[in-house]
Design a protein around this motif. Sequence first.
Motif, PDB file in Angstrom:
ATOM      1  N   THR A 235       0.846  -1.194   0.000  1.00  3.91           N
ATOM      2  CA  THR A 235       0.000   0.000   0.000  1.00  3.91           C
ATOM      3  C   THR A 235       0.882   1.244   0.000  1.00  3.91           C
ATOM      4  O   THR A 235       2.102   1.157   0.135  1.00  3.91           O
ATOM      5  CB  THR A 235      -0.915   0.032   1.242  1.00  3.91           C
ATOM      6  OG1 THR A 235      -0.091   0.248   2.404  1.00  3.91           O
ATOM      7  CG2 THR A 235      -1.685  -1.273   1.401  1.00  3.91           C
ATOM      8  N   TYR A 240      -5.368   3.725   6.286  1.00  2.00           N
ATOM      9  CA  TYR A 240      -6.616   3.103   5.845  1.00  2.00           C
ATOM     10  C   TYR A 240      -7.785   3.702   6.604  1.00  2.00           C
ATOM     11  O   TYR A 240      -7.762   3.824   7.825  1.00  2.00           O
ATOM     12  CB  TYR A 240      -6.532   1.596   6.071  1.00  2.00           C
ATOM     13  CG  TYR A 240      -7.828   0.873   5.772  1.00  2.00           C
ATOM     14  CD1 TYR A 240      -8.257   0.693   4.457  1.00  2.00           C
ATOM     15  CD2 TYR A 240      -8.605   0.365   6.805  1.00  2.00           C
ATOM     16  CE1 TYR A 240      -9.437   0.035   4.184  1.00  2.00           C
ATOM     17  CE2 TYR A 240      -9.787  -0.307   6.541  1.00  2.00           C
ATOM     18  CZ  TYR A 240     -10.206  -0.474   5.220  1.00  2.00           C
ATOM     19  OH  TYR A 240     -11.368  -1.132   4.949  1.00  2.00           O
ATOM     20  N   ASN A 249      -3.396  -0.432   6.994  1.00  2.00           N
ATOM     21  CA  ASN A 249      -2.835  -0.771   5.682  1.00  2.00           C
ATOM     22  C   ASN A 249      -2.247  -2.180   5.632  1.00  2.00           C
ATOM     23  O   ASN A 249      -2.313  -2.855   4.605  1.00  2.00           O
ATOM     24  CB  ASN A 249      -1.755   0.249   5.303  1.00  2.00           C
ATOM     25  CG  ASN A 249      -2.351   1.564   4.842  1.00  2.00           C
ATOM     26  OD1 ASN A 249      -3.506   1.620   4.450  1.00  2.00           O
ATOM     27  ND2 ASN A 249      -1.563   2.624   4.894  1.00  2.00           N
ATOM     28  N   GLU A 282       2.761  -0.446   3.932  1.00  2.00           N
ATOM     29  CA  GLU A 282       3.411   0.664   3.239  1.00  2.00           C
ATOM     30  C   GLU A 282       4.926   0.647   3.402  1.00  2.00           C
ATOM     31  O   GLU A 282       5.606   1.623   3.059  1.00  2.00           O
ATOM     32  CB  GLU A 282       2.876   2.004   3.775  1.00  2.00           C
ATOM     33  CG  GLU A 282       3.253   2.302   5.223  1.00  2.00           C
ATOM     34  CD  GLU A 282       2.199   1.849   6.222  1.00  2.00           C
ATOM     35  OE1 GLU A 282       2.088   2.469   7.295  1.00  2.00           O
ATOM     36  OE2 GLU A 282       1.481   0.871   5.923  1.00  2.00           O
ATOM     37  N   ARG A 299       0.904   1.350  -4.468  1.00  2.00           N
ATOM     38  CA  ARG A 299      -0.275   0.509  -4.247  1.00  2.00           C
ATOM     39  C   ARG A 299      -0.276  -0.600  -5.301  1.00  2.00           C
ATOM     40  O   ARG A 299      -0.691  -0.382  -6.442  1.00  2.00           O
ATOM     41  CB  ARG A 299      -1.552   1.343  -4.346  1.00  2.00           C
ATOM     42  CG  ARG A 299      -1.665   2.430  -3.269  1.00  2.00           C
ATOM     43  CD  ARG A 299      -3.045   3.061  -3.266  1.00  2.00           C
ATOM     44  NE  ARG A 299      -3.362   3.728  -4.531  1.00  2.00           N
ATOM     45  CZ  ARG A 299      -3.120   5.011  -4.779  1.00  2.00           C
ATOM     46  NH1 ARG A 299      -2.527   5.764  -3.879  1.00  2.00           N
ATOM     47  NH2 ARG A 299      -3.456   5.539  -5.955  1.00  2.00           N
TER      48      ARG A 299
END
Length: 319
Positions: A235, A240, A249, A282, A299
């Motif tokens: 991500t 999120y 995430n 991430e 992403r």
Amino acid sequence: MKRIAVATVILTSIFTSCVSPKIYKDLEARHNDLKELNKSLSAENETLLADNNQLKTDLEKLQEQYNKAVQERDELQNTYNALKANHDALKESYNALEKNSSEAIAKNVQQNRELLAQLEAKEQALAAESSRLEQLKNELESRSQRVAELERVIAQKDAAMHALKNAISNALTDFEGKGLTVEERNGKVYISMENKLLFSSGSWSVGVDGRRAVERLGNVLADNPEIAVLIEGHTDDVPYKGSGQLSGNWDLSTKRATAIVSILRENANIHPENLTAAGRGEFAPIASNETPEGRAKNRRIEVILTPKLDEITKLLNEM
């Protein structure tokens, strides 16, 4: 190991929203342990390559020893030939003196005995050196055969991965320009699919085009049962903000990786034990998260295809 990783991902996805914080932290710690194990396996692969290079260096040193032994043997042979020529000359002299002088004969006999003793010692040294040389030669040939076999197996693996990369590129050619790339690096094949091809924002449900791409990839993987398949979800760093089903995430990336595995498992010819799903959140970006374009690249789903190294490991253990 792969089954544990898959089980960890599934348990994390199922129980995140309904278990106590302590159990969740335990599961998360176990997940981190599995990540470290994955890194360890990657390091082991690099160690195997380093071992191969060390074997080549040892082979070169053995070749140098062999060449030096050949030179020493030749020198001994030359010395032996010179002594033998001297012996033959003395023998002729002995035959000539035998007719004229018993004193000269006695002296010549002593010289002959000394010379014969020297010749015998040189013959023994030459025989020992020849034996050592033969041993070195046999060891060199044996090492050379094993190194050649190792290089042949590695070349076969590289050729197979190159052919696999081409097959996947051909199967996914319709998706060029839609956030899909196929690369071959360090003996592995990397397929990267941006989320715009697979998922809606905040969702882990695969869209129609994304499903078609994954199914085509699965058709190629079904023809290559000796390939390990790692599916990683990634991500950007934007937190999120979806429903309470996920905690962040990392959970989202795991859900997305598992969704790809579920589609691949619909192909009955793909061995489940070859599949591993992992969420990276991430924490493994490939572009800056400071721009919309960079975040879009981050992403993504990455499918990493690795050849099984059992045969190479066996050859290294035999050396």
